[in-house]
Design a protein around this motif. Sequence first.
Motif, PDB file in Angstrom:
ATOM      1  N   ASN A   1     -12.292  -9.450   3.707  1.00 58.06           N
ATOM      2  CA  ASN A   1     -12.690 -10.555   4.575  1.00 58.06           C
ATOM      3  C   ASN A   1     -13.456 -10.069   5.802  1.00 58.06           C
ATOM      4  OD1 ASN A   1     -11.266 -12.396   2.919  1.00 58.06           O
ATOM      5  ND2 ASN A   1      -9.353 -11.919   3.987  1.00 58.06           N
ATOM      6  N   ASP A   2     -14.251 -10.975   6.389  1.00 54.50           N
ATOM      7  CA  ASP A   2     -14.892 -10.660   7.663  1.00 54.50           C
ATOM      8  C   ASP A   2     -13.921 -10.979   8.802  1.00 54.50           C
ATOM      9  OD1 ASP A   2     -14.932 -13.410   8.099  1.00 54.50           O
ATOM     10  OD2 ASP A   2     -17.075 -13.617   7.648  1.00 54.50           O
ATOM     11  N   LYS A   3     -14.374 -10.833  10.039  1.00 52.79           N
ATOM     12  CA  LYS A   3     -13.487 -11.018  11.192  1.00 52.79           C
ATOM     13  C   LYS A   3     -12.984 -12.450  11.309  1.00 52.79           C
ATOM     14  CE  LYS A   3     -15.552  -7.279  13.907  1.00 52.79           C
ATOM     15  NZ  LYS A   3     -16.304  -6.926  15.142  1.00 52.79           N
ATOM     16  N   GLU A   4     -13.721 -13.383  10.730  1.00 58.31           N
ATOM     17  CA  GLU A   4     -13.297 -14.780  10.779  1.00 58.31           C
ATOM     18  C   GLU A   4     -12.419 -15.170   9.588  1.00 58.31           C
ATOM     19  OE1 GLU A   4     -16.655 -13.943  11.475  1.00 58.31           O
ATOM     20  OE2 GLU A   4     -15.924 -13.934  13.551  1.00 58.31           O
ATOM     21  N   GLY A   5     -12.173 -14.214   8.707  1.00 61.04           N
ATOM     22  CA  GLY A   5     -11.320 -14.484   7.556  1.00 61.04           C
ATOM     23  C   GLY A   5     -12.055 -15.017   6.340  1.00 61.04           C
ATOM     24  N   ASN A   6     -13.396 -15.026   6.382  1.00 61.22           N
ATOM     25  CA  ASN A   6     -14.165 -15.479   5.233  1.00 61.22           C
ATOM     26  C   ASN A   6     -14.179 -14.401   4.142  1.00 61.22           C
ATOM     27  OD1 ASN A   6     -15.093 -17.950   6.538  1.00 61.22           O
ATOM     28  ND2 ASN A   6     -16.331 -16.601   7.823  1.00 61.22           N
ATOM     29  N   HIS A   7     -14.097 -14.822   2.892  1.00 63.88           N
ATOM     30  CA  HIS A   7     -14.088 -13.874   1.783  1.00 63.88           C
ATOM     31  C   HIS A   7     -15.487 -13.285   1.580  1.00 63.88           C
ATOM     32  CE1 HIS A   7     -10.139 -15.221   1.168  1.00 63.88           C
ATOM     33  NE2 HIS A   7     -10.348 -16.148   0.253  1.00 63.88           N
ATOM     34  N   LEU A   8     -15.622 -11.981   1.795  1.00 64.91           N
ATOM     35  CA  LEU A   8     -16.905 -11.319   1.583  1.00 64.91           C
ATOM     36  C   LEU A   8     -17.072 -10.906   0.123  1.00 64.91           C
ATOM     37  CD1 LEU A   8     -17.071  -9.049   4.767  1.00 64.91           C
ATOM     38  CD2 LEU A   8     -18.216 -11.249   4.368  1.00 64.91           C
ATOM     39  N   HIS A   9     -16.068 -10.241  -0.429  1.00 68.08           N
ATOM     40  CA  HIS A   9     -16.115  -9.840  -1.826  1.00 68.08           C
ATOM     41  C   HIS A   9     -14.717  -9.417  -2.275  1.00 68.08           C
ATOM     42  CE1 HIS A   9     -16.841  -6.052   0.451  1.00 68.08           C
ATOM     43  NE2 HIS A   9     -16.015  -5.548  -0.454  1.00 68.08           N
ATOM     44  N   TRP A  10     -14.581  -9.294  -3.596  1.00 64.88           N
ATOM     45  CA  TRP A  10     -13.326  -8.820  -4.175  1.00 64.88           C
ATOM     46  C   TRP A  10     -13.512  -7.357  -4.546  1.00 64.88           C
ATOM     47  CZ3 TRP A  10      -8.582 -11.041  -4.653  1.00 64.88           C
ATOM     48  CH2 TRP A  10      -7.639 -10.355  -5.429  1.00 64.88           C
ATOM     49  N   PRO A  11     -12.872  -6.435  -3.828  1.00 64.62           N
ATOM     50  CA  PRO A  11     -13.073  -5.015  -4.116  1.00 64.62           C
ATOM     51  C   PRO A  11     -12.319  -4.561  -5.363  1.00 64.62           C
ATOM     52  CG  PRO A  11     -11.551  -5.286  -2.282  1.00 64.62           C
ATOM     53  CD  PRO A  11     -12.014  -6.664  -2.654  1.00 64.62           C
ATOM     54  N   VAL A  12     -12.964  -3.686  -6.125  1.00 62.71           N
ATOM     55  CA  VAL A  12     -12.336  -3.069  -7.298  1.00 62.71           C
ATOM     56  C   VAL A  12     -12.414  -1.559  -7.118  1.00 62.71           C
ATOM     57  CG1 VAL A  12     -12.442  -2.747  -9.800  1.00 62.71           C
ATOM     58  CG2 VAL A  12     -12.972  -4.985  -8.802  1.00 62.71           C
ATOM     59  N   ASP A  13     -11.292  -0.891  -7.277  1.00 62.92           N
ATOM     60  CA  ASP A  13     -11.254   0.559  -7.120  1.00 62.92           C
ATOM     61  C   ASP A  13     -10.165   1.119  -8.036  1.00 62.92           C
ATOM     62  OD1 ASP A  13     -11.940   3.027  -6.192  1.00 62.92           O
ATOM     63  OD2 ASP A  13     -11.164   2.757  -4.156  1.00 62.92           O
ATOM     64  N   HIS A  14     -10.280   2.376  -8.400  1.00 65.90           N
ATOM     65  CA  HIS A  14      -9.295   3.053  -9.259  1.00 65.90           C
ATOM     66  C   HIS A  14      -9.067   2.280 -10.553  1.00 65.90           C
ATOM     67  CE1 HIS A  14      -8.496   5.811  -5.992  1.00 65.90           C
ATOM     68  NE2 HIS A  14      -8.208   4.807  -5.190  1.00 65.90           N
ATOM     69  N   TYR A  15     -10.133   1.660 -11.054  1.00 68.82           N
ATOM     70  CA  TYR A  15     -10.009   0.807 -12.241  1.00 68.82           C
ATOM     71  C   TYR A  15      -9.492   1.581 -13.450  1.00 68.82           C
ATOM     72  CZ  TYR A  15     -11.196  -2.415 -16.003  1.00 68.82           C
ATOM     73  OH  TYR A  15     -11.122  -3.234 -17.107  1.00 68.82           O
ATOM     74  N   HIS A  16      -9.977   2.803 -13.648  1.00 71.33           N
ATOM     75  CA  HIS A  16      -9.605   3.571 -14.825  1.00 71.33           C
ATOM     76  C   HIS A  16      -8.314   4.375 -14.641  1.00 71.33           C
ATOM     77  CE1 HIS A  16     -12.960   2.576 -17.376  1.00 71.33           C
ATOM     78  NE2 HIS A  16     -13.765   2.746 -16.360  1.00 71.33           N
ATOM     79  N   THR A  17      -7.710   4.273 -13.479  1.00 71.44           N
ATOM     80  CA  THR A  17      -6.423   4.934 -13.252  1.00 71.44           C
ATOM     81  C   THR A  17      -5.315   3.934 -13.555  1.00 71.44           C
ATOM     82  OG1 THR A  17      -7.425   6.260 -11.490  1.00 71.44           O
ATOM     83  CG2 THR A  17      -5.024   6.215 -11.594  1.00 71.44           C
ATOM     84  N   GLU A  18      -4.818   3.992 -14.770  1.00 69.69           N
ATOM     85  CA  GLU A  18      -3.821   3.022 -15.195  1.00 69.69           C
ATOM     86  C   GLU A  18      -2.428   3.401 -14.696  1.00 69.69           C
ATOM     87  OE1 GLU A  18      -5.993   1.380 -19.207  1.00 69.69           O
ATOM     88  OE2 GLU A  18      -4.203   2.625 -19.447  1.00 69.69           O
ATOM     89  N   GLY A  19      -1.555   2.414 -14.651  1.00 76.47           N
ATOM     90  CA  GLY A  19      -0.173   2.705 -14.293  1.00 76.47           C
ATOM     91  C   GLY A  19       0.378   1.787 -13.218  1.00 76.47           C
ATOM     92  N   LEU A  20       1.434   2.248 -12.580  1.00 75.35           N
ATOM     93  CA  LEU A  20       2.200   1.446 -11.630  1.00 75.35           C
ATOM     94  C   LEU A  20       1.397   1.115 -10.379  1.00 75.35           C
ATOM     95  CD1 LEU A  20       5.018   0.282 -10.799  1.00 75.35           C
ATOM     96  CD2 LEU A  20       5.499   2.525  -9.802  1.00 75.35           C
ATOM     97  N   ARG A  21       1.523  -0.148  -9.940  1.00 75.42           N
ATOM     98  CA  ARG A  21       1.011  -0.591  -8.651  1.00 75.42           C
ATOM     99  C   ARG A  21       2.164  -1.258  -7.902  1.00 75.42           C
ATOM    100  NH1 ARG A  21      -2.661   1.866 -10.882  1.00 75.42           N
ATOM    101  NH2 ARG A  21      -4.875   1.282 -10.883  1.00 75.42           N
ATOM    102  N   GLU A  22       2.389  -0.847  -6.666  1.00 78.34           N
ATOM    103  CA  GLU A  22       3.376  -1.505  -5.803  1.00 78.34           C
ATOM    104  C   GLU A  22       2.630  -2.551  -4.986  1.00 78.34           C
ATOM    105  OE1 GLU A  22       6.631  -1.061  -5.521  1.00 78.34           O
ATOM    106  OE2 GLU A  22       7.034   0.829  -6.569  1.00 78.34           O
ATOM    107  N   THR A  23       2.846  -3.812  -5.311  1.00 79.60           N
ATOM    108  CA  THR A  23       2.057  -4.893  -4.730  1.00 79.60           C
ATOM    109  C   THR A  23       2.936  -5.827  -3.898  1.00 79.60           C
ATOM    110  OG1 THR A  23       2.367  -6.432  -6.577  1.00 79.60           O
ATOM    111  CG2 THR A  23       0.611  -4.794  -6.789  1.00 79.60           C
ATOM    112  N   SER A  24       2.283  -6.793  -3.282  1.00 79.82           N
ATOM    113  CA  SER A  24       2.987  -7.856  -2.557  1.00 79.82           C
ATOM    114  C   SER A  24       2.744  -9.179  -3.271  1.00 79.82           C
ATOM    115  CB  SER A  24       2.493  -7.950  -1.109  1.00 79.82           C
ATOM    116  OG  SER A  24       2.850  -6.795  -0.384  1.00 79.82           O
ATOM    117  N   PHE A  25       3.811  -9.796  -3.720  1.00 79.12           N
ATOM    118  CA  PHE A  25       3.761 -11.119  -4.333  1.00 79.12           C
ATOM    119  C   PHE A  25       5.065 -11.819  -3.980  1.00 79.12           C
ATOM    120  CE2 PHE A  25       5.024 -13.673  -8.163  1.00 79.12           C
ATOM    121  CZ  PHE A  25       4.205 -14.754  -7.886  1.00 79.12           C
ATOM    122  N   LEU A  26       5.023 -12.663  -2.976  1.00 79.17           N
ATOM    123  CA  LEU A  26       6.202 -13.339  -2.423  1.00 79.17           C
ATOM    124  C   LEU A  26       7.150 -12.380  -1.717  1.00 79.17           C
ATOM    125  CD1 LEU A  26       7.094 -15.797  -5.354  1.00 79.17           C
ATOM    126  CD2 LEU A  26       5.587 -16.207  -3.402  1.00 79.17           C
TER     127      LEU A  26
END
Length: 244
Positions: free
Chosen positions: A158-183
């Motif tokens: 997001n930019d400073k105003e909270g507008n969505h600039l883009h959806w970043p993708v990284d480490h796409y080919h590194t499969e496995g566990l992700r510790e995420t936030s969902f609720l």
Amino acid sequence: MKQNKYDNQAFFEAYKEMPRSVKGLEAAGEWHIVKEMLPDLQGKAVLDLGCGFGWHCRYVKEQGAQSVIGVDISENMIIQAQAMTDDPEIFYIKAPLEEVSFDDEQFDVVFSSLAFHYVEDFSAICRQVYPYLKPGGMFVFSVEHPIFTARAEQDWHNDKEGNHLHWPVDHYHTEGLRETSFLADNVQKYHRTVASYMNDVIQAGFRIQEVEESTPSAEALEEIPEMKDELRRPMFLMIAADKR
């Protein structure tokens, strides 16, 4: 030990307030696509892996399925599903998806909605499901899209105003566990590429019939202005395959 956040009461209470928990399938952004991928359900035996509140179990029964079994690791989910279900031909089982066992050729359809990205070994699930199905039976499932699961942050840039600039993708080919936030924090999900999902299905013996990536329905775009951002990247991946 398999993580089971849904039996944490605070987490479960937050989940119960989500639109798809309150309103059911019509509030699920991917449902308008998924339901078109399901085969004719009349007279079919159906297994739902990761059944949650049982919305899909009740739907397939309403469409004429002869019998339905729903499986979920969470006791809270199973209790809720049972409370919302009044049909003797729908059965619920509390068990991890990886540990449940059924007879060969017991089902015509095996379905799963947004559960397999919590499973560490998806290839094992595919090999497990294959013998459960009768010849010609269908395996239909949805998962969080690998574009969505690649980064643990799972969020827009997001930019400073909270507008969505883009959806970043990284480490796409590194499969496995992700510790995420969902609720809550420290929710364990497993990232794998689109190719891995498809190849695991194929290598288990299935023939892929259809692959879809989620887009919002025309009604959702009209009624919810912020839904237009869902056209910028897919949130869900859906695959339908049959047993050759």
